[in-house]
Design a protein around this motif. Structure first.
Motif, PDB file in Angstrom:
ATOM      1  N   TRP A 164       0.826  -0.958  -0.099  1.00  0.00           N
ATOM      2  CA  TRP A 164       0.145  -0.092   0.138  1.00  0.00           C
ATOM      3  C   TRP A 164       1.082   1.161  -0.004  1.00  0.00           C
ATOM      4  N   ARG A 165       0.575   2.316  -0.786  1.00  0.00           N
ATOM      5  CA  ARG A 165      -0.631   2.475  -1.609  1.00  0.00           C
ATOM      6  C   ARG A 165      -0.143   2.050  -3.179  1.00  0.00           C
ATOM      7  N   ILE A 166       0.977   1.540  -3.546  1.00  0.00           N
ATOM      8  CA  ILE A 166       1.150   0.992  -4.891  1.00  0.00           C
ATOM      9  C   ILE A 166       0.267   0.063  -5.338  1.00  0.00           C
ATOM     10  N   ARG A 167      -0.289  -0.723  -4.445  1.00  0.00           N
ATOM     11  CA  ARG A 167      -1.221  -1.721  -4.639  1.00  0.00           C
ATOM     12  C   ARG A 167      -2.161  -2.090  -3.744  1.00  0.00           C
ATOM     13  N   GLU A 168      -3.395  -2.422  -4.016  1.00  0.00           N
ATOM     14  CA  GLU A 168      -4.483  -2.762  -3.105  1.00  0.00           C
ATOM     15  C   GLU A 168      -4.513  -4.429  -3.307  1.00  0.00           C
ATOM     16  N   GLY A 169      -4.226  -4.985  -2.273  1.00  0.00           N
ATOM     17  CA  GLY A 169      -4.118  -6.605  -2.101  1.00  0.00           C
ATOM     18  C   GLY A 169      -2.947  -6.677  -3.221  1.00  0.00           C
ATOM     19  N   SER A 170      -2.821  -7.778  -4.146  1.00  0.00           N
ATOM     20  CA  SER A 170      -2.065  -7.999  -5.431  1.00  0.00           C
ATOM     21  C   SER A 170      -2.284  -7.191  -6.452  1.00  0.00           C
ATOM     22  N   HIS A 171      -3.099  -6.178  -6.526  1.00  0.00           N
ATOM     23  CA  HIS A 171      -3.463  -5.513  -7.841  1.00  0.00           C
ATOM     24  C   HIS A 171      -2.833  -3.747  -7.820  1.00  0.00           C
ATOM     25  N   ASP A 172      -2.367  -3.501  -9.088  1.00  0.00           N
ATOM     26  CA  ASP A 172      -1.656  -2.532  -8.918  1.00  0.00           C
ATOM     27  C   ASP A 172      -2.956  -1.029  -8.787  1.00  0.00           C
ATOM     28  N   LEU A 173      -2.419  -0.137  -8.109  1.00  0.00           N
ATOM     29  CA  LEU A 173      -3.461   1.012  -7.827  1.00  0.00           C
ATOM     30  C   LEU A 173      -2.715   2.149  -8.257  1.00  0.00           C
ATOM     31  N   TRP A 174      -1.588   2.570  -7.442  1.00  0.00           N
ATOM     32  CA  TRP A 174      -0.540   3.754  -8.015  1.00  0.00           C
ATOM     33  C   TRP A 174       0.647   3.154  -8.122  1.00  0.00           C
ATOM     34  N   PRO A 175       1.015   2.393  -9.343  1.00  0.00           N
ATOM     35  CA  PRO A 175       2.239   1.886  -9.412  1.00  0.00           C
ATOM     36  C   PRO A 175       3.206   2.796  -9.517  1.00  0.00           C
ATOM     37  N   ALA A 176       3.206   3.901  -9.792  1.00  0.00           N
ATOM     38  CA  ALA A 176       4.273   5.004  -9.977  1.00  0.00           C
ATOM     39  C   ALA A 176       4.708   5.515  -8.588  1.00  0.00           C
ATOM     40  N   THR A 177       3.942   5.010  -7.577  1.00  0.00           N
ATOM     41  CA  THR A 177       4.371   5.588  -6.199  1.00  0.00           C
ATOM     42  C   THR A 177       5.882   4.863  -5.895  1.00  0.00           C
ATOM     43  N   PRO A 178       6.878   5.961  -5.438  1.00  0.00           N
ATOM     44  CA  PRO A 178       8.248   5.529  -5.139  1.00  0.00           C
ATOM     45  C   PRO A 178       8.339   4.405  -4.080  1.00  0.00           C
ATOM     46  N   THR A 179       9.279   3.533  -4.133  1.00  0.00           N
ATOM     47  CA  THR A 179       9.401   2.650  -2.998  1.00  0.00           C
ATOM     48  C   THR A 179      10.763   1.975  -3.241  1.00  0.00           C
ATOM     49  N   THR A 180      11.543   1.606  -2.117  1.00  0.00           N
ATOM     50  CA  THR A 180      12.951   1.212  -2.436  1.00  0.00           C
ATOM     51  C   THR A 180      13.017  -0.280  -1.944  1.00  0.00           C
ATOM     52  N   THR A 181      11.885  -0.791  -1.585  1.00  0.00           N
ATOM     53  CA  THR A 181      11.686  -2.392  -1.084  1.00  0.00           C
ATOM     54  C   THR A 181      10.869  -3.136  -2.010  1.00  0.00           C
ATOM     55  N   PRO A 182      11.296  -4.333  -2.501  1.00  0.00           N
ATOM     56  CA  PRO A 182      10.268  -5.185  -3.000  1.00  0.00           C
ATOM     57  C   PRO A 182       8.974  -5.520  -2.599  1.00  0.00           C
ATOM     58  N   LEU A 183       7.934  -5.882  -3.277  1.00  0.00           N
ATOM     59  CA  LEU A 183       6.443  -5.736  -2.774  1.00  0.00           C
ATOM     60  C   LEU A 183       6.255  -7.454  -2.498  1.00  0.00           C
ATOM     61  N   ILE A 184       5.375  -7.745  -1.402  1.00  0.00           N
ATOM     62  CA  ILE A 184       5.006  -9.092  -1.138  1.00  0.00           C
ATOM     63  C   ILE A 184       3.641  -9.144  -1.253  1.00  0.00           C
TER      64      ILE A 184
END
Length: 393
Positions: free
Chosen positions: A271-291
């Motif tokens: 969150w908030r890149i994804r809701e569950g396993s589904h892309d929501l705001w994929p352009a949101t920056p992050t430095t760690t991989p998503l689970i």
């Protein structure tokens, strides 16, 4: 955006369109125990005494089939109760029998001039009590942790002690919608995270708690060292599997998906890149991989807000052994799944409120929390008043 699924597969459950065979889903019954004022949690101390928590500010002892009239802990004069605010959880220190330390998570609120909503603060406090006492002296309160909340929802509020003897507690992304603060992915805030601390004061740092040295982001520039996992929208309820030690957190979704995550050290749950396993705001920056979540379901006319539960490890319902039981706050549906360490071996609806027997007390309305007794038998709280015991049909 990189994704990490440590389980080898992406697992999704579509609400009420269950891929598992019906016979794989255990049957249960909800047995009415007691009616309270907005119950949200059931806990037990190391000696086995059972307690029930009301959002309105009280923790009540339950013995001999009834609630003890005098509250064990009464914070009703201190807590702000509205939306998702109030007394949200308690936890007994693993060494409670010798140190008498009890912890409570609650919110306070103060209405400022010209504002319609009060300024909300999340508080985690410690109380010192005789392990055999039947009432907590509020004068012993020591504030361990506070966090000013930007809005009065998504407060989290769960406290659990892990198998390591340390305290885990969680906060949502600050509230409102869309995580406008990007708190879930911001390493510089406690919002949108599950935290891990030792509640013992640190005399060197002169803080009310100690940060464990093996926390995943200790010493990493720009990161709050208390963070254990990130990418949370609102981890309203989470629990440890008493047999495996696994940490299961249900994260309340926004518009479409509800999820349950297996929380690991340093994990980012999207969150908030994804809701569950589904892309929501994929352009949101992050430095760690998503689970990816282990279990998710979508919103329809029968589901909209998950309430996390427990993995059943009791003995009275053999068919339920190893199943994680959770509920949907909006519609009362109870879900369950069984995870074998790599994949789901079963999943489905355990109680459908549309078909459950109202007369038999088996029709939940709004599950607000779960709990287990010292033997691992499960309880469910309904915010509209009833605390249920989960029993065999």
């Amino acid at each position: 955006m990189a994704r990490l699924n440590p389980f080898g597969i992406v697992l999704a459950l579509i609400a009420l369109a269950i891929p598992a065979a019906a016979e794989d889903v255990p049957r249960i019954k909800l047995e009415k125990v007691v009616q309270l004022d907005k119950p949200v949690e059931v806990r037990h101390d190391p000696a086995g005494r059972l307690f029930m928590v009301e959002q309105t500010g009280r923790a009540l002892m339950f013995e001999n089939g009834k609630v003890v009239e005098e509250p064990y802990l009464d914070l009703s004069e201190k807590v702000y109760v509205a939306f998702e605010c109030g007394l949200l959880g308690i936890a007994f220190h693993p060494k409670f029998q010798s140190n008498g330390l009890l912890y409570a998570s609650y919110t306070t609120g103060q209405l400022k001039p010209g504002e319609k909503e009060p300024a909300v603060r999340s508080v985690v406090s410690e109380f010192k009590v005789d392990p055999k006492a039947r009432r907590v002296d509020l004068a012993t309160e020591r504030v361990v942790f506070t966090l000013d909340q930007p809005f009065p929802n998504h407060n989290g509020g769960q406290i659990q002690f892990g198998p390591d003897g340390l305290m885990y507690f969680g906060f949502g992304d600050g509230g409102k919608g869309n995580d406008t603060l990007n708190a879930g992915q911001d390493p510089a805030t406690w919002l949108g995270k599950i935290l891990r601390i030792d509640p013992t004061p640190d005399p060197v740092a002169k803080t009310a708690y100690t940060v464990p040295k093996d926390n995943p982001f200790v010493g990493k520039e720009g990161w709050k060292p208390e963070i254990w996992a990130l990418g949370q929208r609102n981890p309203w309820r989470f629990s440890f599997d008493r047999q495996t030690g696994d940490l299961w957190a249900a994260d309340v979704g926004q518009d479409i998906w509800e999820e349950v995550n297996l929380i690991v050290k340093g994990g980012n749950y999207g969150w908030r890149i994804r809701e569950g396993s589904h892309d929501l705001w994929p352009a949101t920056p992050t430095t760690t991989p998503l689970i990816d979540p282990v279990f998710e379901y979508y919103h329809d006319r029968r589901a909209a807000s998950i309430t996390g539960g427990y993995v059943y490890r009791g003995k009275k319902i053999p068919a339920l052994q190893g199943w994680y039981v959770c509920g949907d706050y909006s519609y009362g549906t109870l879900f369950g799944f069984k995870y074998d360490g790599k994949k789901l071996s079963g999943s489905g609806v355990i109680v459908n409120p549309q078909t459950a027997d109202r007369a038999a007390g088996q029709r939940p309305t709004q599950p607000s929390g779960f709990g287990e007794d010292i033997d691992g038998e499960l309880y469910m709280c309904d915010i509209n008043g009833w605390v249920y015991r989960i029993v065999a049909p």
